[in-house]
Each structure stands twice: as structure tokens, then as C-alpha cells.
Design an enzyme around this catalytic site. Structure first.
Site, short mmCIF file in Angstrom:
data_model
loop_
_atom_site.label_atom_id
_atom_site.label_comp_id
_atom_site.label_asym_id
_atom_site.label_seq_id
_atom_site.Cartn_x
_atom_site.Cartn_y
_atom_site.Cartn_z
N ALA A 159 2.56 2.18 3.20
CA ALA A 159 3.68 1.29 3.52
C ALA A 159 4.94 1.73 2.79
O ALA A 159 6.02 1.83 3.38
CB ALA A 159 3.33 -0.15 3.16
N ARG B 193 0.06 -10.04 -3.25
CA ARG B 193 -0.59 -11.06 -4.09
C ARG B 193 -0.08 -10.98 -5.52
O ARG B 193 -0.30 -11.88 -6.31
CB ARG B 193 -2.10 -10.85 -4.04
CG ARG B 193 -2.70 -11.18 -2.67
CD ARG B 193 -4.17 -10.83 -2.60
NE ARG B 193 -4.40 -9.40 -2.76
CZ ARG B 193 -5.60 -8.83 -2.67
NH1 ARG B 193 -6.67 -9.57 -2.44
NH2 ARG B 193 -5.73 -7.52 -2.84
N LEU C 284 -3.27 -3.06 4.80
CA LEU C 284 -4.32 -3.43 3.85
C LEU C 284 -5.57 -2.56 4.06
O LEU C 284 -5.70 -1.89 5.09
CB LEU C 284 -4.69 -4.90 4.05
CG LEU C 284 -3.55 -5.90 3.87
CD1 LEU C 284 -3.99 -7.30 4.31
CD2 LEU C 284 -3.09 -5.92 2.42
N LYS D 243 -4.86 2.04 10.93
CA LYS D 243 -6.15 2.40 11.51
C LYS D 243 -7.21 2.43 10.41
O LYS D 243 -6.89 2.72 9.25
CB LYS D 243 -6.04 3.73 12.26
CG LYS D 243 -5.40 4.87 11.45
CD LYS D 243 -6.40 5.54 10.55
CE LYS D 243 -5.79 6.59 9.66
NZ LYS D 243 -6.69 7.01 8.58
N ALA E 296 0.83 -1.20 0.00
CA ALA E 296 0.00 0.00 0.00
C ALA E 296 0.87 1.25 0.00
O ALA E 296 2.03 1.23 0.42
CB ALA E 296 -0.92 -0.01 1.22
#
Length: 319
Positions: A16, A38, A74, A97, A13
Site C-alpha cells: 500500500a 489498528r 491486508l 490477491k 501494508a
């Protein structure tokens, strides 16, 4: 000296790649062991940037013996499944969060972390910036008299139409994404007895999630909090504490850059004092707090659960 915490990242993400992986890499107390996706190509590209092992698939990362802790960036709707899987695998967890999308699941995961003897921490980074502790000290020292009310707001400009925060199936919406900040500020300063009195959520044209909202909260002894939030607005990130003898103002409250000079405004009958603090990196401070929790084998969870209850109450009060 303790060995570095070996951390794996579930997903590539934006937060990240842009915030947390650089902070993990810069910390002497963390070693980034692996990044999973993935998409094999994304895992390889991200891992190459940060000098760690690419892993194809989230479950495969959780199976690794060389991963002590995981970071979960995620979409919110996927947190519960993968946080639970990580805890069951005996991993410490830092999750973006909101930790989950409902208070019952949040409570269950916090209890599971306790049973497993591992730390479960929600990534609410502004709490680790020292400016807010400075505000608490001013209040404790009586500089504004008895606290009477708090006004807090966090609003951001419109996002691209494809952004996951506009997707209800992924846990999107302004309340959990930006509303969490002013609500958590109210909880942080006014305490766990805070209750939701009323709320309103609004959905922008063509959107499937709420894009703005406001809530009124209060404590049993009459202190109130008014929180406002939205994600199709001019940028605003601030809170103001009013007391019987003065008020405190804080701008750029929730997402200040590491080189930002934090200011705290103290306004009393004697005039206005601008308190300048040393710049601080709240992302690095969050990483340090997580490392400390990992080494202790637990993380404080009471405010995380209370926050989840309040978020749920805002949604239900809005009708």
C-alpha cells in the site's frame, strides 16, 4: 468530467505504502480520503505522507460517508471478513490477491458485490500491462500457428523470517503469493476450460508453509500449461508460449518497473524478432481499470473465480 473516486485504505501494508498509495495519489481520477490502521501512530504517519485523513480502526473507515471505495492490502486470511464488511457498507473494493483463500468464499463475495451494485476487483496488476495484449494479438494473428503449450514461472529470493508470507495463519505460502501469477497467465492465454492435471508443493526446511511448487494443467483440446513458482529461489519472472509454427517469450513478465522497456520475443523458422514496446506503468493502469469499474458499478469476476478454483485444485492435487 467525472468527480474523482474517493478511496480509503484499510491498513498500512508495504504494498500500500510503496505501490498503491503513490499510484492513487498520482491519478487525477482518485482522491485518497483516508488511511486506517489498528495502530493510531501508523495511521497518522501514513496519512501525513499522502495528504489524507488518518482513521484508527478499519470499521471506523467503513463508516465514513466520504469514502466511496476501499483498497484492502491486508494479509490474505483477513480479506474475506473485511471485503465483505466493505461490500455490506456499500463500498467498491479493490482487494490484494488472492481475493480470498477459497473458491466458495470468492464466489459468495462476487455475488454479494453484484447484489450491492458495486465493483469488486482483485489486484492482479500484470494483467493490465499492454504487453500481454500484444502477445494475445500475435497469437490471434497466427504468428506462432496453433498454440500447443505454455510454460510460466515466477520465483523470488528468500524473505525475512518474520514475513507474513511464511505464516499459515495469515494465508501465507508460495502458491497464493507467487504461484498465482503463472497460473493466472495460463488462464489468461489458454482460457477458462483449463483444468489441473497434477501438482506438487514443497515445504522448505523449518517453514510452516509451502515455499515452492509446480503444476501441470490442460485444456480439453490438449493444450498444456506447466507453471513453476517459489519464494526461496533466484528471481525469475517469465512465460513462453509454444505453437505449431513458433514460440513467444516474455521476460520480466509479472512485475516490470514503470520505466522498463518491454520486449516480446517472437521465434519462428524465419528467425528471432525482438519486438520492443513502449514502457508502461501497470500499477497506474490497474488504478485506471479500478476507476472504470467503480464508474460502471461492477468489475468482471469470472476469471477471478476460475483462478480461485484452479488454485484450490493445485493445493488438493498436490496431496
Amino acid at each position: 468530467m467525472s468527480a474523482p473516486v474517493r478511496i480509503g485504505v484499510l491498513g498500512c501494508a508495504d504494498i500500500a505504502v510503496r505501490r498503491m498509495l503513490p499510484a492513487f495519489t498520482a491519478s487525477p481520477d482518485v482522491e485518497v480520503a483516508a488511511v486506517a490502521s489498528r495502530d493510531r501512530g501508523r495511521a497518522e504517519g501514513t496519512a501525513g505522507r499522502f495528504g489524507c485523513r488518518p482513521v484508527h480502526g478499519y470499521a471506523e473507515l467503513l463508516d465514513r460517508d466520504d469514502v466511496q471505495a476501499v483498497y484492502v492490502p491486508l494479509p490474505a486470511a483477513l480479506h474475506a471478513h473485511w471485503v465483505e464488511a466493505a461490500l455490506e457498507a456499500g463500498k467498491h473494493v479493490l482487494a490484494e490477491k488472492p481475493l480470498t483463500t477459497d473458491p466458495d468464499t470468492t464466489e459468495r463475495l462476487l455475488e454479494l458485490a453484484g447484489k450491492q451494485g458495486v465493483a469488486l476487483m482483485e489486484n492482479v496488476m500484470f494483467l493490465h500491462h499492454p504487453r500481454h495484449e500484444a502477445v494475445r494479438r500475435l497469437v490471434a494473428d497466427g504468428r506462432i500457428g496453433e498454440p500447443k503449450s505454455l510454460h510460466a514461472a515466477f520465483t523470488i529470493p528468500p524473505l525475512p523470517d518474520s514475513d507474513i508470507r511464511y505464516d499459515p495463519g495469515l494465508g501465507g505460502g508460495a502458491l497464493a503469493d507467487v504461484g498465482l501469477y503463472p497460473l493466472r497467465a495460463a488462464l489468461h492465454f489458454l482460457g477458462p476450460e483449463l483444468e489441473v492435471i497434477g501438482a506438487r508443493l514443497a515445504q522448505g526446511p523449518g517453514r510452516r508453509v509451502e515455499t515452492s511448487g509446480a503444476a501441470l494443467l490442460g485444456t480439453p483440446d490438449g493444450v498444456t500449461a506447466h507453471v513453476t513458482f517459489g519464494m526461496e529461489h533466484a528471481y525469475l519472472s517469465r512465460y513462453e508460449l509454444w505453437g505449431s509454427e513458433g514460440r513467444i517469450t516474455v521476460d520480466r513478465a509479472f512485475t516490470p518497473p514503470a520505466d522498463f522497456v518491454p520486449l516480446v520475443g517472437l521465434h519462428t523458422s524465419a528467425g528471432t524478432e525482438e519486438i520492443r514496446l513502449t514502457p508502461a506503468d501497470q500499477v497506474a493502469a490497474t488504478v485506471a481499470a479500478f476507476v472504470a469499474s467503480v464508474r460502471a458499478g461492477h468489475a468482471p469476476g469470472a476469471d477471478t473465480l476460475r483462478q480461485a478454483v484452479l488454485l484450490d485444485a493445485v493445493r488438493h492435487r498436490s496431496g
